[in-house]
Motif scaffolding. Structure first.
Motif, PDB file in Angstrom:
ATOM      1  N   SER A 117       0.694  -0.990  -0.186  1.00 49.09           N
ATOM      2  CA  SER A 117       0.032  -0.174  -0.197  1.00 49.09           C
ATOM      3  C   SER A 117       0.882   1.426  -0.157  1.00 49.09           C
ATOM      4  O   SER A 117       0.358   1.798  -0.576  1.00 49.09           O
ATOM      5  CB  SER A 117      -0.456  -0.490   1.009  1.00 49.09           C
ATOM      6  OG  SER A 117      -1.410  -1.260   1.081  1.00 49.09           O
ATOM      7  N   ALA A 118       2.155   0.933  -0.058  1.00 49.42           N
ATOM      8  CA  ALA A 118       2.834   2.339   0.109  1.00 49.42           C
ATOM      9  C   ALA A 118       2.430   3.696  -1.257  1.00 49.42           C
ATOM     10  O   ALA A 118       2.830   2.411  -1.800  1.00 49.42           O
ATOM     11  CB  ALA A 118       4.484   1.929   0.449  1.00 49.42           C
ATOM     12  N   GLY A 119       2.573   4.251  -0.728  1.00 52.09           N
ATOM     13  CA  GLY A 119       2.748   5.702  -1.911  1.00 52.09           C
ATOM     14  C   GLY A 119       1.543   5.560  -2.037  1.00 52.09           C
ATOM     15  O   GLY A 119       1.126   6.527  -2.892  1.00 52.09           O
ATOM     16  N   ILE A 140      -4.882   5.852   0.306  1.00 51.39           N
ATOM     17  CA  ILE A 140      -4.753   5.215   1.848  1.00 51.39           C
ATOM     18  C   ILE A 140      -4.471   5.493   2.450  1.00 51.39           C
ATOM     19  O   ILE A 140      -4.832   5.237   3.893  1.00 51.39           O
ATOM     20  CB  ILE A 140      -4.763   3.330   1.341  1.00 51.39           C
ATOM     21  CG1 ILE A 140      -5.161   2.829   0.128  1.00 51.39           C
ATOM     22  CG2 ILE A 140      -4.124   2.663   2.589  1.00 51.39           C
ATOM     23  CD1 ILE A 140      -4.871   1.171  -0.318  1.00 51.39           C
ATOM     24  N   GLY A 141      -3.481   6.089   2.861  1.00 52.20           N
ATOM     25  CA  GLY A 141      -3.046   6.718   3.778  1.00 52.20           C
ATOM     26  C   GLY A 141      -2.023   6.094   4.433  1.00 52.20           C
ATOM     27  O   GLY A 141      -2.329   4.978   4.491  1.00 52.20           O
ATOM     28  N   ASP A 142      -2.781   6.382   5.838  1.00 54.18           N
ATOM     29  CA  ASP A 142      -1.774   6.284   7.412  1.00 54.18           C
ATOM     30  C   ASP A 142      -2.833   5.084   8.666  1.00 54.18           C
ATOM     31  O   ASP A 142      -3.092   5.697   9.146  1.00 54.18           O
ATOM     32  CB  ASP A 142      -0.965   7.055   7.800  1.00 54.18           C
ATOM     33  CG  ASP A 142      -0.135   5.726   8.852  1.00 54.18           C
ATOM     34  OD1 ASP A 142      -0.431   4.003   9.061  1.00 54.18           O
ATOM     35  OD2 ASP A 142       0.290   5.870   9.928  1.00 54.18           O
ATOM     36  N   PRO A 143      -3.678   3.992   7.545  1.00 56.16           N
ATOM     37  CA  PRO A 143      -5.435   3.927   8.683  1.00 56.16           C
ATOM     38  C   PRO A 143      -4.376   3.088   9.652  1.00 56.16           C
ATOM     39  O   PRO A 143      -5.004   2.729  10.829  1.00 56.16           O
ATOM     40  CB  PRO A 143      -5.426   2.574   7.732  1.00 56.16           C
ATOM     41  CG  PRO A 143      -4.780   2.526   6.597  1.00 56.16           C
ATOM     42  CD  PRO A 143      -4.096   4.174   6.483  1.00 56.16           C
ATOM     43  N   TRP A 144      -3.750   2.100   9.833  1.00 56.50           N
ATOM     44  CA  TRP A 144      -2.166   1.897  10.320  1.00 56.50           C
ATOM     45  C   TRP A 144      -2.286   1.949  12.141  1.00 56.50           C
ATOM     46  O   TRP A 144      -2.711   1.754  12.981  1.00 56.50           O
ATOM     47  CB  TRP A 144      -1.240   0.618  10.261  1.00 56.50           C
ATOM     48  CG  TRP A 144      -1.564  -0.275   9.086  1.00 56.50           C
ATOM     49  CD1 TRP A 144      -1.424  -1.242   9.618  1.00 56.50           C
ATOM     50  CD2 TRP A 144      -1.774  -0.052   7.757  1.00 56.50           C
ATOM     51  NE1 TRP A 144      -2.435  -2.482   8.131  1.00 56.50           N
ATOM     52  CE2 TRP A 144      -2.089  -0.808   7.029  1.00 56.50           C
ATOM     53  CE3 TRP A 144      -0.589   1.376   7.349  1.00 56.50           C
ATOM     54  CZ2 TRP A 144      -2.379  -1.462   5.679  1.00 56.50           C
ATOM     55  CZ3 TRP A 144      -1.097   0.919   5.784  1.00 56.50           C
ATOM     56  CH2 TRP A 144      -1.642   0.086   5.709  1.00 56.50           C
ATOM     57  N   GLY A 145      -2.085   4.150  11.309  1.00 57.75           N
ATOM     58  CA  GLY A 145      -1.464   4.619  12.619  1.00 57.75           C
ATOM     59  C   GLY A 145      -2.682   5.330  13.065  1.00 57.75           C
ATOM     60  O   GLY A 145      -2.904   5.574  14.065  1.00 57.75           O
ATOM     61  N   GLN A 146      -3.712   5.113  12.358  1.00 59.38           N
ATOM     62  CA  GLN A 146      -5.351   5.840  12.818  1.00 59.38           C
ATOM     63  C   GLN A 146      -5.968   4.637  13.828  1.00 59.38           C
ATOM     64  O   GLN A 146      -6.695   5.199  14.675  1.00 59.38           O
ATOM     65  CB  GLN A 146      -6.299   6.201  11.643  1.00 59.38           C
ATOM     66  CG  GLN A 146      -6.265   7.158  11.087  1.00 59.38           C
ATOM     67  CD  GLN A 146      -7.399   7.335   9.737  1.00 59.38           C
ATOM     68  OE1 GLN A 146      -7.124   6.404   9.245  1.00 59.38           O
ATOM     69  NE2 GLN A 146      -8.346   7.470   9.975  1.00 59.38           N
TER      70      GLN A 146
END
Lengths: 682, 682
Positions: B345-347, B351-357
């Motif tokens: 999913s990088a880049g 999608i962004g950073d749902p894991w961080g969310q």
């Protein structure tokens, strides 16, 4: 309330650095290694040898897993109430409940002997490291364990000629880095002198245990006797019922039971992933079984009280440990400390890779752990049976070939504990046995060979009932005959518990052998190397993990910052009246209510210090610079639970009941004029 | 025995790869997404649409948390015994114990209505993803949750005009990636037809639960009624009482309750470090409390039986989950799979950073978790009180503004469950309430504001006794009056449990708001992005986490390699006789002993398949290629417990009771000639 050494079955501001040198007030120091220079640097003062000698001579170890101190020339002993509650329970009946109502001997004739209790004072510490290491030589695995234990048995036997008044014990320090012979003067007639009501000693109950502010009179007095008379002492601590002063230096002198600050991360991971989860689940179930059973009648509530306290206390300890190891920051700090030691040891061929050895030992232990743990049923009656069977088997061997608990130096106390008269409660014995057998089946599986050995075709419920109902081991005379009759009497016994213990014994021995070979032996070898690595990296100003032997900790009276607010270090007796709700466990003791008008509510009650302690320190005298006792340590705060793995100076606190509060109680609440006079004697 | 959806309170050979595409027989597929091409590739055959439609139309969901299937034109339902044991218990008295003795209705007139039970069949699945996502728009936090729930309430209400025979439910799939409207034909009069003795259904008890080989007749029959008559059906599964064949393809069609295979490692770490340790400790204590209480009398043993089963079953599930997450290899494999998805999913800016969310949401949830969890007392009577209070409050609002459990589409089933007559046992209610209040005080602390709200100045013991003794909510007529009387009746009620629930309600609402704002809202937003990431990385041939909605799993009859030895896939009825010890829980059922000579011991009994299932699948028909039912899934093996997080094809197995065994029982052990005839009808 919490600091009795944990005997059942087996944390946030700054982070612990277990392997590194002691910081701030960290350290449970041996008396032959007190860091006077370090303390002087931090406090501008440190005790001299005379001070240390007098304190050491006054410090008492109680065999129930507690600490204490002599506080008069007539053998008077200060300890915690929770260290005498099993004695009070054993001396109670439904009609005369010394736990609920408290106990005051107004004269010495009224003082009552505590079953199984022994008081011990360290008289000498001798380094026997070279001797034991030479005996071990290059042995490995089980051979290492056997060689070590054989030499220890010989040293202990040679060290104490008069086993009636002396006890010798070789202590393994730094996990195998050092061996020291501790010689004790022992007193095996210990009597109950004064105990407040349970509700005063344990106000706040399990909810307040390991918490603070506290309002608990967790103090009692015992007295050491010899030849039917109180012992006469030259050295004891001066009683000073004064208020503690914030910031003043305090010493805790006692016997911390066990810490695991020198464990490697593999050992810690095993605890976090396997041991602690199982322990906390099975203890929680046992607690539930007991709580429900105790609600059935006031008699069961009374009879199960001390057991419930022990289970709940252990559970809180283990839950605290699990939480500490499950805190990634806490765990990672321990891992970082290990990394530091590894880095400093890199390239030192004499040290090698003890971490790898430990990892291998832990891996091997994982495979045998469930069998080893669960082939050991629980309960006082089963415990008698196992001790009688094992003592009979071991006594037929030469001293140096016996298991450690059955050597000549260990037998006198074991004999006393097995033969002393104390009540057992069949309903409670059934719960213990049924629970332990049921958990064995659960964790080993119904089809496991060890489960079949334990249960045969019976259920845990049926087997426990049959064994408890059929056994006569509750009778001390029956135990005495079996103890004295040795193997012949054991083999001839038709007591179902003796037969059962005899059936299990070969498998338990086989498993111990496997554990010694694959785990204990390698751990001891690695422990010696890890100790060398630490001394090489950090010098010799280190303290060993706790071993239920005498230690001294220095610190000061101080609160701490909890969620943004400072916790004041000292409570007052009036606080108990404010906190009382009228519902258990926040009911005031009867004598508090009755004497409310007379009680000076400004009297300092409990206080906290930065001293570094752990379970086993219960009852330890808290001593000031003058060498006077100003309190008895009885608990740690909630942050102290992670202290098993590492000390956090900002938040780890010792909880103490002040001598001022005890004095107020002796004068006003549970009057004991003779004691007041004895304590005031110069 | 284990597969009933877990409802109490709230874990290896090859390793799970949760985020990646399904491997081997992995997958709990929705009926609108069956991977026919994939199955055809693996098995050389896959069902066509007609096959799927007939199976779907025959698949039944039971509101107690189970699955089932129609097996006759007259509404006969096959499910597990453990799915009807609460019904049998509710219909029992000490004099007539349908659990212990079993139950056979020889005529339809003898069939007995199960309180609270409802059977549901999916008739339509409609994609409403765009609709719900449009309603959410750019809302965040609690606003997102409110917008979503409001739109769902509207869609459900609009979808089911005839609420007497239909139920509409919008299901959130992929944690917010998809929304589907499921329309059900419902049958709210469900009657007990046939149940074997408990000892036959649950032979081996808790020790054998989640283990295999097994010898359990965990099967029962219900019947759906409407207007007092058995329903008439055109579609149902053909009963085929034949032996399963090793290697043959099998389908499990049912309602897996919940899986957490799409959780991020932050969510898993929170479970491992906080949720599961607490859950397993408190459930263990509850189990202990109940075990001791049930030993007090045969009546309590009977009355507490179903509750104990539920607790022990849940505990085994959660212990298995904890063990899986505490296995570093298992956990690291899940982390690796997450790493793979992140890398793919990088880049991708969309999608962004749902894991961080998710990490941020979990961190926020940790802060409120204990309060949220422990301000929720337990027990049937308290549950009635809470439902009555909340339903009264919510019904005063427009449909779209209500909490999800109280919308117009949800109220009919709730009303039935609250008002149906079923026994409550005051001693058991006290245990539930006392335990939950005591654990709240333990985990929140005695001085916590929520503890004070829960207890006031009372103790858990005293408060529980007062509330249970004083409440009249055990009487369905009292509940009916309160339900119908709405807020006016609730406010006027002096029932102590109603007053108590009313007192707690504002705080519970406040905490839900906090959790929605900081946790549920962000999770839903992140869930949509994580679903997008998965579809982008792995295509759309993915199955969503389980949601107690209809799924189909394909696999085959197969044993597995356990510690070096193959476990045979099929047991025989004779094996039960071999395994019996005469002691609980390995006592043969009375009818087995009585009919031993008549029983064909070579009859296939239980068998295992590779189907991917989880709790909630209990009672699911196991269907062969012909679309006939050859068994009912009732358990998973011990390796299936980690299946909550990831499927391990080599060792994860479904445990099934064969139709052959049920047929033998219907003919020989618990004779039911009318049923035999009905099942044989073409």
């Amino acid at each position: 309330m919490s600091l009795r050494a944990v005997t059942v079955a087996l944390v946030a501001a700054s982070l612990p650095l277990a392997a590194a040198p002691a910081r701030a007030d960290e350290g449970m120091w041996t008396f032959d290694g007190f860091p006077a220079a370090k303390m002087r640097k931090d406090y501008g003062w440190a005790p001299d040898q005379k001070w240390l000698d007098n304190v050491r001579a006054s410090a008492v170890r109680l065999t129930g897993g507690c600490s204490a101190s002599f506080v008069s020339a007539d053998g008077l002993i200060l300890t915690n109430h929770h260290c005498v509650v099993d004695c009070a329970q054993n001396l109670s009946t439904q009609a005369s409940d010394l736990v609920a109502n408290g106990f005051t001997a107004q004269t010495r004739a009224e003082e009552r002997k505590c079953p199984g209790q022994q008081a011990e004072v360290v008289t000498m510490i001798t380094d026997v490291t070279k001797d034991v290491k030479a005996a071990i030589g290059t042995a490995m695995g089980e051979a290492l364990v056997k060689a070590r234990d054989a030499r220890i048995a010989e040293i202990e036997k040679a060290g104490c000629k008069d086993t009636a008044t002396m006890r010798c014990q070789v202590v393994t320090l730094f996990g195998g880095g050092q061996y020291k012979l501790y010689t004790y003067r022992k007193y095996s007639d210990v009597r109950l002198v004064w105990a407040p009501e349970f509700q005063a000693a344990f106000f706040g109950g399990d909810p307040d245990n390991f918490n603070y502010p506290r309002y608990a009179l967790d103090a009692s007095f015992l007295r050491a006797y010899e030849n039917g008379k109180p012992v006469k002492l030259k050295q004891y601590l001066k009683w000073n019922p004064r208020a503690p002063r914030e910031g003043e230096a305090t010493f805790v002198v006692g016997n911390p039971g066990s810490t695991q600050r020198l464990f490697t991360t593999d050992q810690l991971a095993f605890q976090r992933e396997v041991q602690l989860p199982i322990t906390n689940r099975v203890l929680s179930e046992l607690r539930g079984r007991l709580l429900s059973a105790m609600e059935q009648s006031p008699e069961k509530k009374r009879e199960g009280g001390d057991t419930l306290f022990g289970i709940e206390n252990s559970l809180k300890v283990y839950v605290g440990r699990q939480s500490a190891l499950n805190d990634p920051k806490f765990f990672n700090a321990l891992a970082d400390a290990e990394g530091d030691l590894k880095a400093k040891s890199a390239g030192n061929a004499a040290i090698g890779d003890p971490w790898g050895q430990v990892a291998g030992a832990v891996k091997a232990y994982r495979d045998v752990y469930l069998s080893y743990r669960f082939t050991q049923p629980s309960g006082d009656l089963y415990g008698y049976a196992e001790d009688l069977v094992k003592a009979a088997i071991e006594r037929e061997k030469p001293n140096a070939e016996r298991e450690p608990g059955y050597t000549d130096s260990a037998l006198p106390l074991l004999e006393k504990q097995v033969l002393d008269e104390k009540p057992t409660y069949p309903w409670l014995e059934r719960i213990w046995l049924e629970w332990s057998l049921s958990k064995a089946r659960e964790y080993l599986g119904a089809d496991d060979a060890d489960t079949r050995l334990l249960l045969g075709k019976e259920s845990p419920e049926g087997l426990a009932a049959r064994l408890v109902e059929g056994s006569r081991l509750a009778d001390p005379a029956v135990r005495k005959a079996l103890w004295e009759g040795g193997m012949a009497a054991i083999r001839a016994s038709n007591d179902p518990l003796i037969q059962y213990a005899l059936k299990l014994e070969p498998r338990q021995r086989e498993l111990k052998k496997v554990v010694d070979e694959r785990y204990q032996g390698p751990l001891t070898a690695a422990g010696a190397k890890l100790a060398d690595a630490r001394f090489a990296a950090y010098g010799d100003a280190l303290y060993p993990d706790a071993t239920f032997t005498l230690r001294i900790s220095y610190g000061k009276v101080a609160g701490w910052l909890e969620r943004g607010a400072m916790v004041a270090p000292v409570t007052t007796m009036g606080g108990a009246f404010d906190r009382a709700t009228g519902a258990e466990p926040f009911v005031l003791a009867k004598a508090y209510t009755a004497n409310e008008a007379k009680i000076d509510k400004t009297t300092p009650y409990d206080f906290v210090t930065t001293n570094d302690i752990i379970g086993g320190n219960s009852g330890s005298p808290v001593v000031d610079k003058d060498g006077s006792v100003i309190g008895a340590a009885f608990d740690g705060n909630i942050h102290s639970l992670g202290g098993n793995y590492g000390y956090q100076p900002e938040v780890n606190r010792t909880v103490v009941v002040s001598t001022a509060a005890v004095q107020e109680a002796l004068e006003t609440i549970y009057p004991a004029p003779a004691l007041v006079k004895e304590l005031a004697a110069k």
